[in-house]
Design a protein around this motif. Structure first.
Motif, PDB file in Angstrom:
ATOM      1  N   ALA A  93     -29.044  -5.974 -19.519  1.00 26.03           N
ATOM      2  CA  ALA A  93     -29.629  -7.106 -19.456  1.00 26.03           C
ATOM      3  C   ALA A  93     -28.882  -7.442 -18.604  1.00 26.03           C
ATOM      4  N   PHE A  94     -27.816  -7.685 -17.920  1.00 29.95           N
ATOM      5  CA  PHE A  94     -26.803  -7.952 -16.735  1.00 29.95           C
ATOM      6  C   PHE A  94     -27.722  -7.207 -15.754  1.00 29.95           C
ATOM      7  N   ALA A  95     -28.190  -5.863 -15.990  1.00 27.48           N
ATOM      8  CA  ALA A  95     -28.811  -4.886 -14.914  1.00 27.48           C
ATOM      9  C   ALA A  95     -30.493  -5.504 -13.754  1.00 27.48           C
ATOM     10  N   GLU A  96     -31.132  -6.279 -15.034  1.00 22.08           N
ATOM     11  CA  GLU A  96     -32.162  -6.855 -15.285  1.00 22.08           C
ATOM     12  C   GLU A  96     -32.067  -8.136 -14.448  1.00 22.08           C
ATOM     13  N   ALA A 112     -20.617  -3.282 -12.865  1.00 21.05           N
ATOM     14  CA  ALA A 112     -19.897  -4.996 -13.017  1.00 21.05           C
ATOM     15  C   ALA A 112     -19.953  -6.058 -14.147  1.00 21.05           C
ATOM     16  N   TRP A 113     -20.929  -5.656 -15.021  1.00 19.71           N
ATOM     17  CA  TRP A 113     -20.800  -5.850 -16.434  1.00 19.71           C
ATOM     18  C   TRP A 113     -19.642  -5.451 -16.942  1.00 19.71           C
ATOM     19  N   HIS A 114     -19.454  -4.094 -16.884  1.00 19.08           N
ATOM     20  CA  HIS A 114     -17.758  -3.484 -17.761  1.00 19.08           C
ATOM     21  C   HIS A 114     -17.130  -4.439 -16.930  1.00 19.08           C
ATOM     22  N   GLU A 115     -16.505  -4.687 -15.274  1.00 15.00           N
ATOM     23  CA  GLU A 115     -15.993  -5.465 -15.112  1.00 15.00           C
ATOM     24  C   GLU A 115     -15.915  -6.572 -15.478  1.00 15.00           C
ATOM     25  N   CYS A 116     -16.989  -7.398 -15.439  1.00  9.65           N
ATOM     26  CA  CYS A 116     -16.909  -8.851 -15.568  1.00  9.65           C
ATOM     27  C   CYS A 116     -16.375  -8.853 -17.854  1.00  9.65           C
ATOM     28  N   GLU A 117     -16.870  -8.376 -18.205  1.00  5.28           N
ATOM     29  CA  GLU A 117     -15.976  -8.429 -19.351  1.00  5.28           C
ATOM     30  C   GLU A 117     -14.249  -8.456 -19.603  1.00  5.28           C
ATOM     31  N   ILE A 168     -15.034 -13.380 -18.363  1.00  3.11           N
ATOM     32  CA  ILE A 168     -16.153 -13.266 -17.887  1.00  3.11           C
ATOM     33  C   ILE A 168     -17.070 -13.899 -19.181  1.00  3.11           C
ATOM     34  N   ASP A 169     -17.539 -15.064 -19.461  1.00  6.73           N
ATOM     35  CA  ASP A 169     -18.436 -15.564 -20.154  1.00  6.73           C
ATOM     36  C   ASP A 169     -19.598 -15.377 -20.076  1.00  6.73           C
ATOM     37  N   LEU A 170     -20.486 -14.256 -20.335  1.00  6.67           N
ATOM     38  CA  LEU A 170     -21.610 -13.119 -19.303  1.00  6.67           C
ATOM     39  C   LEU A 170     -22.923 -14.194 -20.591  1.00  6.67           C
ATOM     40  N   GLU A 171     -23.967 -13.964 -19.669  1.00  7.11           N
ATOM     41  CA  GLU A 171     -25.019 -14.705 -19.518  1.00  7.11           C
ATOM     42  C   GLU A 171     -25.862 -13.952 -21.216  1.00  7.11           C
ATOM     43  N   ASP A 172     -25.456 -11.886 -20.163  1.00  3.57           N
ATOM     44  CA  ASP A 172     -26.346 -10.965 -20.644  1.00  3.57           C
ATOM     45  C   ASP A 172     -25.748 -10.580 -22.292  1.00  3.57           C
ATOM     46  N   TRP A 178     -21.590 -17.384 -13.654  1.00  2.97           N
ATOM     47  CA  TRP A 178     -22.448 -17.085 -12.465  1.00  2.97           C
ATOM     48  C   TRP A 178     -21.933 -16.999 -11.101  1.00  2.97           C
ATOM     49  N   LEU A 179     -21.237 -17.833 -10.943  1.00  2.75           N
ATOM     50  CA  LEU A 179     -20.777 -17.901  -9.805  1.00  2.75           C
ATOM     51  C   LEU A 179     -18.683 -16.880 -10.098  1.00  2.75           C
ATOM     52  N   GLU A 180     -18.783 -16.672 -11.168  1.00  4.00           N
ATOM     53  CA  GLU A 180     -17.585 -15.821 -11.737  1.00  4.00           C
ATOM     54  C   GLU A 180     -17.865 -14.147 -10.585  1.00  4.00           C
TER      55      GLU A 180
END
Length: 355
Positions: free
Chosen positions: A282-285, A264-269, A273-277, A239-241
């Protein structure tokens, strides 16, 4: 006698020679020596401290191979540093070859982070594109991928800031109006003031009331980490990343929209980044709630630092603890209030905190 300029090595020739040496060094490097059993690693550590330690022939061969590997990596590191200097001086012309060799070095585990730093120095578009490939490649060491993610995000920061400057017309705003008026960033709250006005306290109260959810959260928000960014990088939470993207993308509460969080979710992908969602929705929520929790945390901290322990402030602190949000600062407010003996007064020191 003056040197004949015709025989002086041109910058292009020097950088080409460096690239050739780096290619040869990578090709000649012995294979890696990772994956040793713990007993052999312990023996290696002892051998560094006790040069005369008795070893079997097989152990000596293992250790000699590791030393050769380290020497090869050091040589690659030296050449990469020289190439970075050539980039700084504007002398490196064969960017494509430099990019290919830096990627090859990262895959081979030679040269430490200098492969990543060379790609960073080469910048956009070639260095950025190479970093984007490395962060997705699981054959590259995790520490190298982590370093690549950090610099890739920094190279892409102008894109985040450009998006932040765009108006939010037509986008779904995810934070209440009273919260969107905050311009203090994610930290919430304000600088400590000598004489905060009653209106300031009233605004803090309205913001905290607006941010309080109806239900208790399953896990505490916002998350916190007590490690250090560089020293404890191996344990750095994902989450820091994510914040490397979100903070420049939506630095103020007024910019938190569903559309920007989905982008931002697509950018983190893209950054690996190892996303929780698993989905952008779900990421936005999650992150709308997390940003709200950050703002509430900052506001509660501001209240206890200002010595505002009015009944409404303590009531809100209790409710935030019950909702599992900003628990540390809510608890601190109640503790400070108890120590000040001001449970029934407006503030500990008579400040104009509305009752």
């Amino acid at each position: 006698m003056a040197c004949d300029e015709g025989h002086a090595e041109a910058p292009d020739d020097r950088s080409a020679a460096l690239l050739g040496e780096l290619e040869a060094a990578i090709a000649a490097a012995p294979p890696g020596t990772s994956g040793w059993p713990e007993e052999l690693e312990d023996l290696w550590d002892r051998a560094q401290e006790e040069p005369g330690l008795a070893l079997t022939d097989e152990q000596r061969q293992h250790f000699a191979a590791r030393r050769e590997r380290w020497e090869a990596s050091s040589e690659a590191q030296r050449l990469l540093w020289s190439l970075r200097e050539a980039v700084r001086r504007g002398e490196l012309r064969d960017v494509s070859r430099a990019v290919a060799l830096a990627e090859l070095g990262a895959h081979a585990g030679l040269g430490g982070y200098d492969n990543i730093w060379l790609l960073r120095d080469l910048g956009r578009p070639h260095g950025e594109q190479a970093l984007a490939r490395l962060v997705q490649d699981e054959s590259v060491g995790e520490s190298d991928r982590q370093e690549a993610r950090e610099w890739l995000a920094k190279l892409r920061r102008p894109e985040y800031e450009a998006r932040a400057s765009r108006p939010t017309d037509g986008e779904e705003l995810l934070l209440p109006k009273v919260v969107r008026d905050l311009t203090s960033g994610w930290a919430g709250g304000w600088e400590i003031e000598d004489e905060p006005t009653p209106e300031r306290f009233a605004q803090a109260r309205a913001i905290l009331e607006a941010l309080l959810p109806d239900q208790r959260l399953a896990s505490e928000e916002p998350p916190h980490w007590e490690g250090k960014w560089i020293e404890d990088a191996e344990d750095r939470p994902a989450w820091l990343e994510v914040q490397m993207v979100l903070i420049p993308l939506m630095p103020d509460a007024r910019l938190v929209t569903r559309e920007r969080l989905i982008w931002a979710w697509h950018e983190c992908e893209r950054l690996g980044i190892d996303l929780e969602d698993a989905t952008p929705e779900a990421f936005a929520e999650r992150w709308a709630a997390r940003i709200a929790a950050n703002l509430a945390q900052g506001m509660l901290e501001w209240l206890w630092r200002e010595g505002c322990f009015a009944p409404w402030a303590q009531d809100l602190a209790i409710r935030y603890i019950d909702r599992n949000i900003a628990v540390t600062d809510a608890t601190r407010l109640l503790t400070e209030a108890a120590e000040a003996g001001s449970q029934w007064g407006p503030t500990a020191d008579g400040r104009p905190c509305p009752p």
